[in-house]
Design a protein around this motif. Structure first.
Motif, mmCIF file in Angstrom:
data_model
loop_
_atom_site.group_PDB
_atom_site.id
_atom_site.type_symbol
_atom_site.label_atom_id
_atom_site.label_comp_id
_atom_site.label_asym_id
_atom_site.label_seq_id
_atom_site.Cartn_x
_atom_site.Cartn_y
_atom_site.Cartn_z
ATOM 1 N N GLU A 1 1.049 -1.256 -0.036
ATOM 2 C CA GLU A 1 -0.125 -0.057 -0.029
ATOM 3 C C GLU A 1 1.078 1.207 0.156
ATOM 4 O O GLU A 1 1.992 1.172 0.579
ATOM 5 C CB GLU A 1 -0.968 -0.136 1.119
ATOM 6 N N VAL A 2 0.418 2.452 -0.744
ATOM 7 C CA VAL A 2 0.954 3.488 -0.939
ATOM 8 C C VAL A 2 0.054 4.707 -0.564
ATOM 9 O O VAL A 2 -1.064 4.699 -1.070
ATOM 10 C CB VAL A 2 1.883 3.781 -2.167
ATOM 11 N N THR A 3 0.529 5.387 0.482
ATOM 12 C CA THR A 3 -0.326 6.472 1.056
ATOM 13 C C THR A 3 0.185 7.896 0.694
ATOM 14 O O THR A 3 1.414 8.213 1.102
ATOM 15 C CB THR A 3 -0.839 6.554 2.228
ATOM 16 N N ILE A 4 -0.276 8.745 -0.230
ATOM 17 C CA ILE A 4 0.138 10.038 -0.504
ATOM 18 C C ILE A 4 -0.757 11.224 -0.163
ATOM 19 O O ILE A 4 -1.876 11.281 -0.178
ATOM 20 C CB ILE A 4 0.383 10.221 -2.041
ATOM 21 N N ARG A 5 -0.033 12.064 0.952
ATOM 22 C CA ARG A 5 -0.909 12.987 1.463
ATOM 23 C C ARG A 5 -0.315 14.234 1.101
ATOM 24 O O ARG A 5 0.917 14.597 0.912
ATOM 25 C CB ARG A 5 -0.593 12.933 3.023
ATOM 26 N N VAL A 6 -1.205 15.221 0.385
ATOM 27 C CA VAL A 6 -0.924 16.374 -0.229
ATOM 28 C C VAL A 6 -1.474 17.646 0.738
ATOM 29 O O VAL A 6 -2.711 17.687 1.241
ATOM 30 C CB VAL A 6 -1.290 16.719 -1.635
#
Length: 270
Positions: free
Chosen positions: A234-239
């Motif tokens: 899993e990859v979580t990208i927070r902007v």
């Protein structure tokens, strides 16, 4: 030749900035229509446009099609202590270092959704997929209650994750969320690594966060690796808009920097 115009747009930007700050132009209001305002002031419309663009770069206004330059709510700058400790809340599951305070309520803006879409390059690289391969993405926009959108969060789940734990694709994966479902399927304990960078937002990100594309964002990418396959699952990208966050952390002295400093012995003579 350009200096007088440069001075004029800076002066106009300063005047409009003051009017925004004192409430003459409150949040949600629209600055005067560009060409009509230029005629009223006796200025070239490009001078007014330059002033408006400056305010947009500062995050004070946002240009919205068919509305014009809309005054934004003052951004709330939140401090993130860059810890590395992941905790667990019995009611929520894993809790990662963030800008929230204990027991602070957060809200979701719009409707969270999940969909298989072409993966970003860094996501397909992590999952060892062909460029453009479709991957399940869970997307939500959140903020502390009562504040404008603070962060856009995309969680990408590998095909292996969806195959071994089908509930991760549900709207409500259950207690503990998708991470608990992954670990229950044999991928636990998941290990995480975080990478942060500053970049410019794309058009969709700017729209969802309610900012101008000229505002830099802080991107945090967390990659979760399966204990079963030893590969990213899993990859979580927070902007986060750059004008709404600051990073902080305590500096520590290493052994070579201890105080008091050990005296340096003079070299012995022959």
């Amino acid at each position: 030749m350009t200096e007088p115009r440069t001075i004029k747009w800076r002066q106009l930007a300063a005047e409009l900035r003051a009017k925004i700050q004192d409430g003459t132009h409150p949040p949600g209001s629209t600055l005067p229509q560009l060409k009509a305002y230029a005629a009223e002031l006796g200025l070239h419309h490009e001078t007014v446009r330059a002033a408006y663009k400056e305010l947009e770069r500062e995050g004070l206004v946002r240009t919205i099609q068919r509305r014009g330059s809309v005054v934004l709510e003052p951004p709330v700058r939140r401090r993130i202590t860059r810890g590395v400790t992941i905790t667990r809340d019995p009611s929520r599951g894993y809790v990662f270092p963030a800008a929230s305070r204990p027991d602070e309520p957060w809200q979701v803006h719009g409707r969270p959704f999940r969909e298989a879409v072409p993966a970003l390059a860094q996501v397909s690289d992590e999952f060892e997929l062909d460029p453009g391969a479709k991957v399940l993405r869970r997307r939500r926009v959140t903020s502390p209650a009562g504040e404008p959108p603070f962060q856009l969060v995309d969680t990408w789940l590998s095909p292996e994750a969806v195959k071994s734990a089908p509930k991760v694709a549900d709207a409500s994966p259950g207690p503990g969320g998708y991470l608990d479902r992954l670990e229950e399927a044999g991928h636990g304990p998941i290990a995480w690594e975080e990478t942060s960078r500053v970049r410019m937002p794309d058009r969709e990100e700017a729209k969802l966060l309610g900012i101008a594309q000229s505002i830099p964002v802080l991107e945090s990418m967390i990659v979760g690796t399966s204990a079963l396959t030893e590969k990213p699952i899993e990859v979580t990208i927070r902007v986060i808009p750059g004008d709404r966050v600051e990073l902080t952390g305590k500096l520590q002295r290493g052994e070579s920097a201890q105080w008091p400093v050990d005296p340096v012995e003079p070299p012995k003579s022959g």
